[in-house]
Motif scaffolding. Sequence first.
Motif, PDB file in Angstrom:
ATOM      1  N   PRO A   1      41.013  68.843  -3.432  1.00  0.00           N
ATOM      2  CA  PRO A   1      39.441  68.557  -3.107  1.00  0.00           C
ATOM      3  C   PRO A   1      40.117  66.666  -2.530  1.00  0.00           C
ATOM      4  CG  PRO A   1      38.829  69.528  -5.943  1.00  0.00           C
ATOM      5  CD  PRO A   1      40.310  69.606  -5.533  1.00  0.00           C
ATOM      6  N   THR A   2      40.579  66.385  -2.663  1.00  0.00           N
ATOM      7  CA  THR A   2      41.501  64.873  -2.639  1.00  0.00           C
ATOM      8  C   THR A   2      42.688  65.371  -2.049  1.00  0.00           C
ATOM      9  OG1 THR A   2      42.007  63.975  -4.215  1.00  0.00           O
ATOM     10  CG2 THR A   2      39.990  63.934  -4.119  1.00  0.00           C
ATOM     11  N   TRP A   3      43.087  64.344  -1.493  1.00  0.00           N
ATOM     12  CA  TRP A   3      44.999  63.824  -1.258  1.00  0.00           C
ATOM     13  C   TRP A   3      45.468  63.669  -1.723  1.00  0.00           C
ATOM     14  CZ3 TRP A   3      46.872  67.424   2.123  1.00  0.00           C
ATOM     15  CH2 TRP A   3      45.935  67.561   3.401  1.00  0.00           C
ATOM     16  N   HIS A   4      45.152  62.636  -2.886  1.00  0.00           N
ATOM     17  CA  HIS A   4      46.184  62.211  -4.469  1.00  0.00           C
ATOM     18  C   HIS A   4      46.250  63.045  -5.282  1.00  0.00           C
ATOM     19  CE1 HIS A   4      43.533  58.979  -1.266  1.00  0.00           C
ATOM     20  NE2 HIS A   4      44.589  59.072  -1.176  1.00  0.00           N
ATOM     21  N   ASN A   5      45.542  64.278  -5.338  1.00  0.00           N
ATOM     22  CA  ASN A   5      44.992  64.375  -7.285  1.00  0.00           C
ATOM     23  C   ASN A   5      44.882  66.139  -6.591  1.00  0.00           C
ATOM     24  OD1 ASN A   5      44.220  65.661  -9.405  1.00  0.00           O
ATOM     25  ND2 ASN A   5      43.490  63.443  -9.646  1.00  0.00           N
ATOM     26  N   GLN A   6      46.155  67.121  -6.996  1.00  0.00           N
ATOM     27  CA  GLN A   6      46.700  68.740  -6.456  1.00  0.00           C
ATOM     28  C   GLN A   6      45.320  68.955  -7.658  1.00  0.00           C
ATOM     29  OE1 GLN A   6      50.196  67.810  -7.924  1.00  0.00           O
ATOM     30  NE2 GLN A   6      50.882  69.976  -8.935  1.00  0.00           N
ATOM     31  N   ALA A   7      44.492  68.248  -8.750  1.00  0.00           N
ATOM     32  CA  ALA A   7      43.918  69.227  -9.768  1.00  0.00           C
ATOM     33  C   ALA A   7      42.468  69.372  -9.171  1.00  0.00           C
ATOM     34  CB  ALA A   7      43.621  68.013 -11.374  1.00  0.00           C
ATOM     35  N   MET A   8      42.300  70.473  -9.662  1.00  0.00           N
ATOM     36  CA  MET A   8      40.747  71.159  -9.958  1.00  0.00           C
ATOM     37  C   MET A   8      39.784  70.809 -10.018  1.00  0.00           C
ATOM     38  SD  MET A   8      41.713  73.171  -6.039  1.00  0.00           S
ATOM     39  CE  MET A   8      40.247  74.199  -6.127  1.00  0.00           C
ATOM     40  N   PRO A   9      37.872  71.148  -9.499  1.00  0.00           N
ATOM     41  CA  PRO A   9      37.091  70.915 -10.710  1.00  0.00           C
ATOM     42  C   PRO A   9      37.200  71.644 -12.024  1.00  0.00           C
ATOM     43  CG  PRO A   9      36.321  70.903  -8.364  1.00  0.00           C
ATOM     44  CD  PRO A   9      38.197  71.195  -8.071  1.00  0.00           C
ATOM     45  N   GLY A  10      36.746  70.823 -12.971  1.00  0.00           N
ATOM     46  CA  GLY A  10      37.329  71.558 -14.130  1.00  0.00           C
ATOM     47  C   GLY A  10      38.111  71.377 -15.025  1.00  0.00           C
ATOM     48  N   ASP A  11      39.937  71.197 -13.899  1.00  0.00           N
ATOM     49  CA  ASP A  11      40.560  70.793 -15.152  1.00  0.00           C
ATOM     50  C   ASP A  11      40.863  69.481 -15.944  1.00  0.00           C
ATOM     51  OD1 ASP A  11      41.788  72.944 -13.510  1.00  0.00           O
ATOM     52  OD2 ASP A  11      42.982  71.772 -12.259  1.00  0.00           O
ATOM     53  N   PHE A  12      39.897  68.640 -15.367  1.00  0.00           N
ATOM     54  CA  PHE A  12      39.601  67.133 -16.059  1.00  0.00           C
ATOM     55  C   PHE A  12      39.164  67.062 -17.243  1.00  0.00           C
ATOM     56  CE2 PHE A  12      42.362  65.932 -12.475  1.00  0.00           C
ATOM     57  CZ  PHE A  12      43.110  65.079 -13.267  1.00  0.00           C
ATOM     58  N   ALA A  13      38.998  66.659 -18.705  1.00  0.00           N
ATOM     59  CA  ALA A  13      38.202  66.290 -19.535  1.00  0.00           C
ATOM     60  C   ALA A  13      37.100  65.468 -18.821  1.00  0.00           C
ATOM     61  CB  ALA A  13      38.474  66.286 -20.719  1.00  0.00           C
ATOM     62  N   ARG A  14      35.954  65.518 -19.468  1.00  0.00           N
ATOM     63  CA  ARG A  14      35.277  64.990 -19.610  1.00  0.00           C
ATOM     64  C   ARG A  14      35.344  63.198 -20.294  1.00  0.00           C
ATOM     65  NH1 ARG A  14      28.960  66.078 -22.495  1.00  0.00           N
ATOM     66  NH2 ARG A  14      31.047  66.720 -23.543  1.00  0.00           N
ATOM     67  N   THR A  15      35.808  63.279 -20.486  1.00  0.00           N
ATOM     68  CA  THR A  15      37.030  61.787 -21.110  1.00  0.00           C
ATOM     69  C   THR A  15      38.413  62.142 -20.477  1.00  0.00           C
ATOM     70  OG1 THR A  15      35.458  61.321 -22.591  1.00  0.00           O
ATOM     71  CG2 THR A  15      37.289  60.237 -22.856  1.00  0.00           C
ATOM     72  N   VAL A  16      38.323  60.880 -19.608  1.00  0.00           N
ATOM     73  CA  VAL A  16      40.372  60.510 -19.301  1.00  0.00           C
ATOM     74  C   VAL A  16      40.391  58.999 -19.964  1.00  0.00           C
ATOM     75  CG1 VAL A  16      41.578  60.423 -17.390  1.00  0.00           C
ATOM     76  CG2 VAL A  16      39.522  62.053 -17.537  1.00  0.00           C
ATOM     77  N   LEU A  17      41.447  59.006 -20.793  1.00  0.00           N
ATOM     78  CA  LEU A  17      42.534  57.989 -21.020  1.00  0.00           C
ATOM     79  C   LEU A  17      43.337  57.776 -19.692  1.00  0.00           C
ATOM     80  CD1 LEU A  17      44.009  59.320 -24.249  1.00  0.00           C
ATOM     81  CD2 LEU A  17      41.851  57.878 -23.789  1.00  0.00           C
ATOM     82  N   MET A  18      42.930  56.384 -19.477  1.00  0.00           N
ATOM     83  CA  MET A  18      44.082  56.389 -18.043  1.00  0.00           C
ATOM     84  C   MET A  18      45.216  54.744 -17.933  1.00  0.00           C
ATOM     85  SD  MET A  18      42.611  55.314 -13.927  1.00  0.00           S
ATOM     86  CE  MET A  18      42.418  57.309 -13.971  1.00  0.00           C
ATOM     87  N   PRO A  19      46.451  54.793 -19.044  1.00  0.00           N
ATOM     88  CA  PRO A  19      47.458  53.834 -18.632  1.00  0.00           C
ATOM     89  C   PRO A  19      47.792  53.733 -16.917  1.00  0.00           C
ATOM     90  CG  PRO A  19      48.107  56.317 -19.341  1.00  0.00           C
ATOM     91  CD  PRO A  19      46.805  56.360 -18.813  1.00  0.00           C
ATOM     92  N   GLY A  20      48.635  53.209 -17.009  1.00  0.00           N
ATOM     93  CA  GLY A  20      48.963  52.339 -15.868  1.00  0.00           C
ATOM     94  C   GLY A  20      49.591  53.050 -15.543  1.00  0.00           C
ATOM     95  N   ASP A  21      50.868  53.647 -16.333  1.00  0.00           N
ATOM     96  CA  ASP A  21      52.059  54.129 -16.383  1.00  0.00           C
ATOM     97  C   ASP A  21      52.125  55.877 -16.154  1.00  0.00           C
ATOM     98  OD1 ASP A  21      55.454  54.659 -16.104  1.00  0.00           O
ATOM     99  OD2 ASP A  21      55.373  52.900 -17.586  1.00  0.00           O
ATOM    100  N   PRO A  22      52.895  56.184 -15.578  1.00  0.00           N
ATOM    101  CA  PRO A  22      52.825  57.756 -15.354  1.00  0.00           C
ATOM    102  C   PRO A  22      54.067  58.698 -16.066  1.00  0.00           C
ATOM    103  CG  PRO A  22      53.388  56.908 -12.634  1.00  0.00           C
ATOM    104  CD  PRO A  22      52.778  55.574 -13.567  1.00  0.00           C
ATOM    105  N   LYS A  23      54.549  57.637 -16.645  1.00  0.00           N
ATOM    106  CA  LYS A  23      55.444  57.723 -17.722  1.00  0.00           C
ATOM    107  C   LYS A  23      54.901  57.522 -18.926  1.00  0.00           C
ATOM    108  CE  LYS A  23      60.068  57.346 -15.583  1.00  0.00           C
ATOM    109  NZ  LYS A  23      61.136  56.041 -16.189  1.00  0.00           N
ATOM    110  N   ARG A  24      54.248  56.837 -19.578  1.00  0.00           N
ATOM    111  CA  ARG A  24      52.868  56.148 -20.805  1.00  0.00           C
ATOM    112  C   ARG A  24      51.884  57.628 -20.743  1.00  0.00           C
ATOM    113  NH1 ARG A  24      51.097  50.489 -21.414  1.00  0.00           N
ATOM    114  NH2 ARG A  24      52.939  50.261 -21.536  1.00  0.00           N
ATOM    115  N   SER A  25      51.356  58.110 -19.545  1.00  0.00           N
ATOM    116  CA  SER A  25      50.477  59.406 -19.447  1.00  0.00           C
ATOM    117  C   SER A  25      51.299  60.381 -19.974  1.00  0.00           C
ATOM    118  CB  SER A  25      49.925  59.431 -18.171  1.00  0.00           C
ATOM    119  OG  SER A  25      49.493  61.134 -17.975  1.00  0.00           O
TER     120      SER A  25
END
Length: 256
Positions: free
Chosen positions: A7-31
């Motif tokens: 759906p977007t150029w910044h995210n390859q996921a499709m609708p439904g791939d993410f849970a309703r709650t998302v934890l968001m650190p800044g660092d991708p390695k921390r993710s």
Amino acid sequence: MPIHKAPTWHNQAMPGDFARTVLMPGDPKRSRFIAENYLDGAKLMNDVRGVQGYTGSYKGKRVSVMASGMGIPAIAIYAHELYNVYGVENIIRIGTAGAIDPDLAMMDVVAGISASTDSNYAAHFGFPYTLAPTASFDLLLKARHAAQALGYPLKVGPLYTSDTLYDDQIDYNPVMRNMHVLAAEMEAAGLRLSGLSPDGSLVEIVEEPAHRWFVGAQFHPEFKSRPDRRTPCSGALCRHRWRRRNKAYPKSGRRK
């Protein structure tokens, strides 16, 4: 999933791939670290530009974690898309901050109830005055209760979201301390402003603090309310009225 089908150029996921709650650190390695060490069955949902997003489960509940990068411009993009494209309901930022309050020590955990900022990001929403975006009170209260249950001290108070990391010409810390600001970071204000409506013109929910039951909404939560599964506002109002009735008529439980 190929990025051109997402759906977007910044995210390859499709609708439904993410849970309703998302934890968001800044660092991708921390993710990645959180996904590998705390989530069961974590799957990589996004790796565009190295901004890793995973979905797995924690104690049986579906949870996602996705990095935001640094600063308001970055987190504003990812938060907007998660809310408006992927149906995410809660984003909890988990990142580092610089202590301003003299009582804070290394490794202390701070929960920001509001975020003052030197950013002009709010002007893009047509807001003409000074704005300190605030967190979801319900979500913040749950975090506080969870910390208390674990016996972990959680300090709640205002944050300062800066557009600059290196700004040594003027020391604002004494002023910040006088205003009871706990810590400084670079994303919180942008994340909270992303809770506006998709076109950026309307605030979705407004609460009047001086009134016990005044909540204005641009949507219709009552459409999702059921007798056995009430919306939070409807359920809280019913519980409050029930307690008042029982207090006023403790014997019969009925108003005469």
